[in-house]
Design a protein around this motif. Structure first.
Motif, short mmCIF file in Angstrom:
data_model
loop_
_atom_site.label_atom_id
_atom_site.label_comp_id
_atom_site.label_asym_id
_atom_site.label_seq_id
_atom_site.Cartn_x
_atom_site.Cartn_y
_atom_site.Cartn_z
N LYS A 40 26.73 -28.93 1.92
CA LYS A 40 28.15 -28.72 1.69
C LYS A 40 28.61 -29.56 0.49
O LYS A 40 28.16 -30.69 0.30
N GLY A 41 29.46 -28.96 -0.32
CA GLY A 41 29.96 -29.64 -1.50
C GLY A 41 29.03 -29.58 -2.69
O GLY A 41 29.38 -30.07 -3.77
N GLU A 42 27.84 -28.97 -2.54
CA GLU A 42 26.90 -28.89 -3.65
C GLU A 42 26.72 -27.43 -4.08
O GLU A 42 27.17 -26.51 -3.41
N GLU A 43 26.06 -27.25 -5.23
CA GLU A 43 25.75 -25.91 -5.72
C GLU A 43 24.29 -25.83 -6.10
O GLU A 43 23.67 -26.83 -6.46
N ASP A 44 23.74 -24.62 -6.00
CA ASP A 44 22.34 -24.44 -6.34
C ASP A 44 22.08 -22.96 -6.62
O ASP A 44 22.88 -22.09 -6.25
N GLU A 45 20.93 -22.71 -7.25
CA GLU A 45 20.53 -21.34 -7.53
C GLU A 45 20.04 -20.66 -6.25
O GLU A 45 19.53 -21.31 -5.34
N ALA A 46 20.20 -19.35 -6.20
CA ALA A 46 19.68 -18.55 -5.10
C ALA A 46 19.13 -17.26 -5.70
O ALA A 46 19.76 -16.66 -6.57
N TYR A 47 17.96 -16.84 -5.22
CA TYR A 47 17.32 -15.64 -5.73
C TYR A 47 17.16 -14.62 -4.61
O TYR A 47 16.76 -14.96 -3.50
N GLU A 73 0.80 -1.22 0.00
CA GLU A 73 0.00 0.00 0.00
C GLU A 73 0.84 1.28 0.00
O GLU A 73 0.32 2.35 -0.34
N ASP A 74 2.12 1.20 0.36
CA ASP A 74 2.97 2.39 0.35
C ASP A 74 3.44 2.77 -1.06
O ASP A 74 4.00 3.86 -1.25
N PHE A 75 3.21 1.88 -2.03
CA PHE A 75 3.68 2.13 -3.39
C PHE A 75 2.52 2.67 -4.23
O PHE A 75 1.92 1.95 -5.03
N ASP A 76 2.25 3.97 -4.07
CA ASP A 76 1.10 4.57 -4.73
C ASP A 76 1.28 4.72 -6.24
O ASP A 76 0.31 4.73 -6.99
N GLU A 77 2.55 4.85 -6.66
CA GLU A 77 2.82 5.14 -8.08
C GLU A 77 3.26 3.92 -8.87
O GLU A 77 3.84 4.04 -9.94
N GLY A 78 3.03 2.75 -8.33
CA GLY A 78 3.40 1.54 -9.05
C GLY A 78 4.60 0.84 -8.42
O GLY A 78 5.32 1.40 -7.59
N ILE A 79 4.81 -0.41 -8.84
CA ILE A 79 5.84 -1.26 -8.22
C ILE A 79 6.73 -1.87 -9.29
O ILE A 79 6.26 -2.38 -10.31
N ILE A 80 8.03 -1.82 -9.04
CA ILE A 80 9.02 -2.54 -9.84
C ILE A 80 9.68 -3.57 -8.93
O ILE A 80 10.12 -3.24 -7.82
N ILE A 81 9.75 -4.81 -9.40
CA ILE A 81 10.42 -5.88 -8.66
C ILE A 81 11.73 -6.20 -9.37
O ILE A 81 11.74 -6.47 -10.58
N LEU A 82 12.83 -6.16 -8.63
CA LEU A 82 14.12 -6.63 -9.15
C LEU A 82 14.43 -7.98 -8.52
O LEU A 82 14.52 -8.09 -7.29
N THR A 83 14.56 -9.00 -9.33
CA THR A 83 14.93 -10.33 -8.87
C THR A 83 16.27 -10.70 -9.48
O THR A 83 16.44 -10.66 -10.71
N VAL A 84 17.23 -11.02 -8.62
CA VAL A 84 18.58 -11.34 -9.06
C VAL A 84 18.83 -12.83 -8.88
O VAL A 84 18.54 -13.40 -7.81
N LYS A 85 19.35 -13.47 -9.92
CA LYS A 85 19.64 -14.90 -9.88
C LYS A 85 21.13 -15.12 -9.64
O LYS A 85 21.98 -14.62 -10.39
N LEU A 86 21.46 -15.88 -8.59
CA LEU A 86 22.83 -16.22 -8.25
C LEU A 86 23.00 -17.73 -8.30
O LEU A 86 22.03 -18.49 -8.19
N LEU A 87 24.22 -18.16 -8.43
CA LEU A 87 24.58 -19.58 -8.30
C LEU A 87 25.62 -19.68 -7.20
O LEU A 87 26.67 -19.02 -7.27
N ILE A 88 25.32 -20.49 -6.18
CA ILE A 88 26.23 -20.60 -5.03
C ILE A 88 26.82 -22.00 -4.99
O ILE A 88 26.09 -23.00 -4.96
N GLU A 89 28.14 -22.06 -4.98
CA GLU A 89 28.86 -23.32 -4.82
C GLU A 89 29.35 -23.38 -3.38
O GLU A 89 30.23 -22.62 -2.98
N ASN A 90 28.79 -24.28 -2.61
CA ASN A 90 29.05 -24.34 -1.18
C ASN A 90 30.35 -25.09 -0.88
O ASN A 90 30.40 -26.31 -0.98
N GLY A 91 31.37 -24.31 -0.48
CA GLY A 91 32.64 -24.91 -0.09
C GLY A 91 32.85 -24.92 1.41
O GLY A 91 33.95 -25.20 1.89
#
Length: 436
Positions: A383-390, A325-343
């Motif tokens: 640990k030892g795996e990788e996956d996407e993170a948003y 409700e605080d966004f009277d003039e419209g909303i923009i969503i920024l979603t960033v995609k990362l890949l994390i390799e857990n060491g």
């Protein structure tokens, strides 16, 4: 003359007897040869069978699976199950929406699939069903065909505590055992075997859920519902209502109830799966996106790669509008995609991610919105795996259009957190400039 005739006849008889004996001997010899050949053939076949015993044993599971797949295909007969529904409820069923599109969730230990489903309106049913449907004359039913497959060479356990959820729901339907015959129900099949799947076993059956008619309209209005699917385990402890060791993670299959909803769902597939998408919080329109960035930096003992980003214009639905409700003039969503390799030496907790977005040439910043994160308790990278993170940020559309969109955006990510919010990267973070 008589003597000559008798002598001639005697000679003919002797010759006939000799010829007959010769034929019998030849026939016997041929038969013996044939028997020998047949015996030799039997030895070869038996030897082949002996040689193939191990192969046959090794292939039994595959054959069983092939048979199960054939059975599964034939079981997906909605006409038959709808007849069963009408017989069990003494009602009249009308198909509202039907699909045989398969949705699959894969884990190392098992696989579960939604092979198709049908949504029906049910009328004129027996009064025994008036309470579940909250009506004396009309209701709705979801009939879903589900398969669970054990991929291991040992037993696993599976307790199918399915449920249906959607944005704005006031109740969460689960399986209703009285709507269809027990022999058709996946839940009864698993219960009959104490929720155990033997090595390489596959089990398929129907899941029936009762809905109120207004819920069909609500699901169609918000676009979709989620068929929630629990994980499996090695052994189920009924006293603790949990597995001794859990396998995999929970998942969700998508349920739409109209062709329009199906088209909207296909359209939403192009967006990154933040909570606005996974929880169906409203409608998105793509403003700007960039893929395949591939910039990698080290954070602690791990690696973080900037994969891509999306700027989208967002219009929340009626249920979610109060949050924005605080966004009277419209909303923009920024979603960033990362890949994390857990060491690291332990799992990274995605539900406690930290990130900051700096904009307007460093004069302003905003923090990652946790309520728009697609992650919850138990969402980790082992640990030892990788996956996407948003990571997700909410921006004022007016300021984005007038001030920010043509200036640099800088993402700061970290520190990495463990399952108990332990700082795994000693307060260190990584920074990325979002490229044009």
């Amino acid at each position: 003359m008589k003597k000559r005739l008798i002598t001639f006849l005697f000679i003919v008889l002797l010759i006939s007897l000799f010829v007959a004996c010769s034929k019998d001997d030849n026939n016997n010899e041929n038969n013996n040869n044939n028997e020998n050949n047949n015996n030799n053939n039997n030895v070869v076949e038996n030897n082949n069978n002996d040689d193939n015993d191990n192969n046959d044993n090794n292939g039994n599971n595959n054959n069983d699976n092939e048979e199960n797949e054939t059975v599964n295909a034939s079981e997906l007969d909605f006409n038959e199950i709808l007849d069963d529904l009408e017989e069990q409820t003494d009602g009249i069923a009308s198909v509202y929406y039907e699909t045989d599109e398969v949705q699959v969730h894969e884990e190392e230990e098992y696989e579960i699939s939604l092979n198709g489903y049908v949504v029906v309106e049910l009328e004129d049913f027996h009064q025994n069903f008036a309470i579940p449907f909250d009506s004396e004359d009309e209701g709705a039913v979801l009939l879903a065909h589900v398969t669970i497959k054990n991929k291991l060479d040992e037993e696993i356990a599976y307790v199918p505590t399915f449920s249906l959820t959607y944005n704005g729901a006031d109740r969460y339907p689960g399986p209703q055992k009285d709507l269809i015959s027990e022999e058709s129900q996946l839940i009864e099949m698993l219960r009959d075997n104490d929720h155990v799947l033997e090595a390489k076993e596959t089990v398929s059956g129907y899941v029936a859920m009762n809905l109120r008619t207004y819920q069909i309209d609500e699901i169609d209005s918000v676009g979709k519902a989620s068929f929630e699917v629990p994980p499996a385990g090695d052994e189920y402890d009924a006293d603790e209502y949990s597995y001794v060791n859990e396998y995999g993670s929970k998942t969700e299959f998508t349920i739409v109830v109209s062709e329009e909803g199906s088209e909207r769902e296909k359209e939403s597939a192009k967006f990154y799966p933040d909570a606005t998408v996974t929880d169906n919080m409203g409608n998105k329109t793509m403003v700007k996106e960039k893929e395949d960035i591939g910039e990698t930096k080290e954070l602690g003992n791990s690696k973080v790669t900037l994969e891509g980003y999306q700027f989208t214009e967002f219009e929340p639905n009626e249920n979610e509008a109060p949050r924005f409700e605080d966004f009277d003039e419209g909303i923009i969503i920024l979603t960033v995609k990362l890949l994390i390799e857990n060491g690291e030496d332990e799992a990274i907790d995605l539900s406690s991610q930290s990130s900051k977005l700096t904009l307007n040439d460093g004069k302003q910043y905003t923090l990652h919105e946790l309520f728009l994160s697609p992650y919850g308790y138990g969402d980790i990278i082992e640990k030892g795996e990788e996956d996407e993170a948003y990571v997700v940020f909410v921006l004022d559309k007016e300021q984005y259009d007038k001030i920010w969109k043509d200036k640099p955006f800088e993402l700061e990510y970290g520190p990495l957190k463990g399952e108990e919010t332990i700082d795994l990267s000693k307060g260190k973070t990584v920074e990325f400039d979002l490229p044009e």
